[in-house]
Design an enzyme around this catalytic site. Structure first.
Site, PDB file in Angstrom:
ATOM      1  NE  ARG A  92      -2.584  -3.328  -6.873  1.00  0.00           N
ATOM      2  CZ  ARG A  92      -3.682  -4.024  -5.842  1.00  0.00           C
ATOM      3  NH1 ARG A  92      -4.424  -5.068  -6.371  1.00  0.00           N
ATOM      4  NH2 ARG A  92      -3.032  -3.653  -4.546  1.00  0.00           N
ATOM      5  CD  GLN A 198      -8.854  -4.550   0.187  1.00  0.00           C
ATOM      6  OE1 GLN A 198      -8.856  -4.088   1.320  1.00  0.00           O
ATOM      7  NE2 GLN A 198      -7.921  -4.000  -0.728  1.00  0.00           N
ATOM      8  CG  ASP A 239      -0.489 -10.123  -2.040  1.00  0.00           C
ATOM      9  OD1 ASP A 239      -1.179  -9.917  -1.354  1.00  0.00           O
ATOM     10  OD2 ASP A 239      -1.358  -9.687  -3.011  1.00  0.00           O
TER      11      ASP A 239
END
Ligand code: MRU
Length: 352
Positions: A92, A198, A239
């Site tokens: 990722r 999520q 992130d």
């Protein structure tokens, strides 16, 4: 307080134990990942997810993947360390915690002796430290963010930046957990977070489990709730945080920040120091992961878009620093203008 262990060693220490987040909230299933393929597949398919959690899983995954090869000649084993690290790193691209953790592991291997057995022992110790540090950073984020959540606060969050996304009590949800533990009445509104949900699947699950009131809303409700005066503050995870304070987080975060700015509602980002990337000057330089079209077309079964239509499915977006009231890290509460220079690292005292 939280006892969720999203990622840890298995009880015999030979595998990485995760909660399979693809099955939540319907089923609580733990899985032991024992091979490189299993680890990479779990990260790619979001069985384990959330920036800090994939960093920890990646580090532990290197140990698991390398343990079967300790009889190799040292030079060949060292080459394998590099290739296993590169394979896990490539799963990722957006969350910096993954390459941050892999780089730490490669440095630990480089500093070790030539014996593969000794290198694996050093890597296990480093992966355990990464896990323990993540837990500690979550606690400190919680403490640093606590003053931002008064009694009665109504908090909007996007995606899941809770215990399921870390090795500890979470990032955005860490102050929520500590405020609730301190007896403050906190109410959370969880954006469902299309397309993989999520927020509705994971944030609602872990907050409910902790006894914290949570209301799931469709993503397109957030702005009107703000307009109705029903949100006091927003707090999300990250992130990757660029040097200038631009933040990559789950797609949809930018829209929440724009709406919060319009309504004069504080918009906070919470992240451990492992999510800061001073080498990236601004958000435009962050690689955004593109995911499979079927997550939007038929992510949970039936078709919700005609198969002939093109689909655009970036997993993250960038929120410019101008929309961020403050960034809460384990080192303090950082306020604009942001400049997360590579060196020297700011101390808690300098940013508080
Ligand atoms: O695709 P995901 O579920 O891994 O995305 C997770 C997020 O965007 C989180 O908000 C972020 O990783 C912070 S988690 C503490």
């Amino acid at each position: 307080m939280q006892t969720i262990r999203a990622v840890d060693w298995s009880s015999d220490g030979v595998a990485v134990r995760i909660i399979d987040q693809r099955r939540l909230p319907g089923e609580f299933v733990e899985r032991d990942l024992a091979t490189l393929d299993e680890i990479c597949d779990a990260i790619r398919t979001l069985a384990v997810r959330g920036a800090p959690a994939i960093g920890v899983a990646g580090a532990m995954g290197m140990v698991v993947a390398l343990s079967a090869f300790t009889d190799e000649p040292p030079a060949r084993f060292r080459e394998r360390v590099r290739s296993v690290g590169a394979t896990i790193r490539a799963t990722r691209p957006t969350a910096v915690n993954l390459p941050w953790a892999i780089d730490r592991m490669l440095r630990a291997a480089a500093a070790s002796t030539n014996s593969p057995h000794v290198i694996v022992d050093a890597l296990r110790a480093e992966a355990t430290s990464i896990r323990d540090e993540d837990r500690a950073m979550c606690e400190r984020i919680g403490m640093n963010g606590l003053p931002l959540l008064p009694d009665g606060a109504r908090v909007l969050t996007h995606c899941n930046a809770g215990a399921l996304a870390t090795a500890g009590i979470g990032t955005a949800l860490a102050p929520v957990y500590l405020a609730a533990a301190a007896g403050r009445r906190i109410e959370v509104f969880a954006d469902e977070t299309r397309p993989l949900l999520q927020g509705s699947r994971l944030t609602s699950w872990e907050l409910t489990r902790a006894g914290i009131p949570v209301t799931v809303i469709a993503d397109n409700m957030a702005a009107s709730l703000m307009r109705a005066g029903r949100i006091d503050l927003c707090i999300v995870g990250a992130d990757r945080i660029a040097r200038n304070g631009d933040v990559a987080n789950k797609v949809g975060t930018y829209g929440v920040a724009v709406a919060a700015h319009h309504h004069g509602i504080p918009f906070y980002v919470a992240a451990p120091w492992s999510t800061f990337d001073p080498a990236t000057p601004h958000g435009g330089a962050i690689e955004i992961e593109q995911r499979n079209a079927d997550e939007i077309r038929c992510g949970f079964g039936p078709l919700t878009a005609t198969p002939e239509a093109a689909v655009y499915n970036p997993a993250f977006d960038v929120t410019p620093s101008a929309l961020i009231t403050a960034i809460v890290s384990d080192r303090g509460v950082h306020r604009p203008p942001y400049d997360f220079a590579p060196t020297p690292l700011p101390t808690a005292a300098a940013v508080a």
